[in-house]
Design an enzyme around this catalytic site. Sequence first.
Site, short mmCIF file in Angstrom:
data_model
loop_
_atom_site.label_atom_id
_atom_site.label_comp_id
_atom_site.label_asym_id
_atom_site.label_seq_id
_atom_site.Cartn_x
_atom_site.Cartn_y
_atom_site.Cartn_z
N SER A 105 -42.27 57.33 121.22
CA SER A 105 -41.73 58.65 120.91
C SER A 105 -42.24 59.81 121.74
CB SER A 105 -41.97 58.98 119.44
OG SER A 105 -41.01 58.31 118.66
N LYS A 119 -45.15 69.29 117.48
CA LYS A 119 -44.19 68.44 116.76
C LYS A 119 -44.41 68.59 115.25
CE LYS A 119 -42.56 63.58 116.73
NZ LYS A 119 -42.86 62.22 117.24
N SER A 122 -38.71 59.79 119.01
CA SER A 122 -38.48 60.79 118.00
C SER A 122 -38.88 62.20 118.41
CB SER A 122 -39.25 60.41 116.73
OG SER A 122 -40.65 60.44 116.97
N1 GLN Z 1 -38.09 54.84 118.57
C1 GLN Z 1 -39.14 54.07 117.94
C2 GLN Z 1 -38.83 53.92 116.47
O1 GLN Z 1 -37.80 54.32 116.10
C3 GLN Z 1 -40.47 54.73 118.16
C4 GLN Z 1 -40.70 55.88 117.29
C5 GLN Z 1 -42.03 56.54 117.53
O2 GLN Z 1 -42.71 56.26 118.51
N2 GLN Z 1 -42.42 57.40 116.60
O3 GLN Z 1 -39.58 53.42 115.72
#
Ligand code: GLN
Length: 521
Positions: A182, A83, A158
């Site tokens: 994420s 990532k 994400s």
């Molecule tokens: N979707 C969640 C957010 O927008 C989690 C994001 C993540 O785990 N990096 O914060």
Amino acid sequence: MTGALELIRMSAAEMGTLLASGEVSSVELTEAHLERIEAVDGAVHAFLRILPEVALGEARAADSARAAGEPLHPLAGVPIAVKDVLATKGLRTTCGSRVLENWIPAYDATVVQKVRAARLPVLGKTNMDEFAMGSSTEHSAYGPTHNPWDLERAPGGSGGGSAAAVAALEAPLALGSDTGGSIRQPAAVTGTVGVKPTYGGVSRYGLVAMASSLDQVGPVSRSVLDSALLHSVIGGHDPRDMTSLNEPVPPVVAAARRGLNGDIKGLRVGVVSELGGRGYQTGVLARFDEALTVLRELGAELLDVSCPSFRYALPAYYLIMPSEASSNLARFDAMRYGIRVEPSSGPVTVETVMAATRAAGFGDEVKRRIILGTYALSAGYYDAYYGSAQKVRTLIQRDFENAWNQVDVLVSPTSPTTAFKLGEKLEDPLAMYLQDIATIPANLAGIPGISLPSGLAEDGLPVGVQVLAPARGDAFLYQVGAALEASFEAKWGGRLLEQTPALPTGVTASATINGPEGGAK
Ligand code: GLN
């Protein structure tokens, strides 16, 4: 002789076995994946940057190490995708943001260093929501990733790039980061496996920080055992991370193997009453109920457990996370990292350059969260917002403590819905935030969680089941996860991913293919 497609649809563990027996070389395996990326990534866009020369160089080194008789990890020679939130030495790292479009780190994140030391060739950097803020990968400054199950749908976020790469057979393994879900939510909606380890169990050094008290790096794979193997590579103490636990990696691989033998008899499994019911898709709940039946059949003891404070988890998260992010992202000031933009008119001062750079460099979601976080932390409001959210965090931790007095693990659906259409939730931040309703409590409490496939919903799209364990109890995730997986796969006649509608082939990759420095645009 194994065909290229047969090769790349194997699990990483199976690839490791072929490498060890000399039936295939790491160079061949890496080439097969690079060809797959070339064929499908134009449509999927899992990668921001593909690194053929880097990967092939590392594959050659892995082959030489094997030829020289060096002791090797079971995954040595198996390629991996990383990532783009993780720093890679000499290789551009953008975090899905314009502000970092030219950043070439001078060091590797500890997890990247460990992956390289274990001789896993790095295929490329995967797409993500900007600074890991989002649940669909649509907040990437470089365009969205498409879900391999249906290219018009989002792969979650994400870390949608890492999950889609693994689901589309572009990489057998990937690294992700999980601040609120994420790793687990993208895994759920792409039919893959994703793990958020115990906070402190995997180093955060070189992980671009979003919310430091919540962020955790973890594995993405096609099987539970593969995630355990990768966890054993990246886990362990790191003196460069102040929050790193000073203890060995839990026995995750042994636990996965026990689980594969169906060994979970007598384990006490709690079903979280608050994570299910209204707001959850029918097919998601149906597949979850089947997972409970499987657990019961394997001899686990099921118990309903109430965690009343979970209903405040989402609001608490969306105060704590933006607060920490607003502070962490202050470093992007046009002076130290990334791009520098001068104002189009008026005086050029420190303030105006900073303002012009941040206005041009950050996307809407990032700006929204910086504003929210700055507000929540401002004098006069701090106690009312940030302070209250921290109190809720304590209540959620107490709910978990109370649960661990009754059960060994907790289970829930990973995400309330299957993959949604690209664009569907983009204009409605709250609807997007709700995707993480079941994953966020684990981050607030620092405990580990896994998501693994539990079947297809009524819409033909994959559903994930989540297992949570007490802090440092990561081994439980793999034991229960592998037991579920083995039973499911016996029923499905193979991996759920085998039911993915055929991916387009012969599509020319539009993703940027860089030179070895990864610096080209
Ligand atoms: N979707 C969640 C957010 O927008 C989690 C994001 C993540 O785990 N990096 O914060």
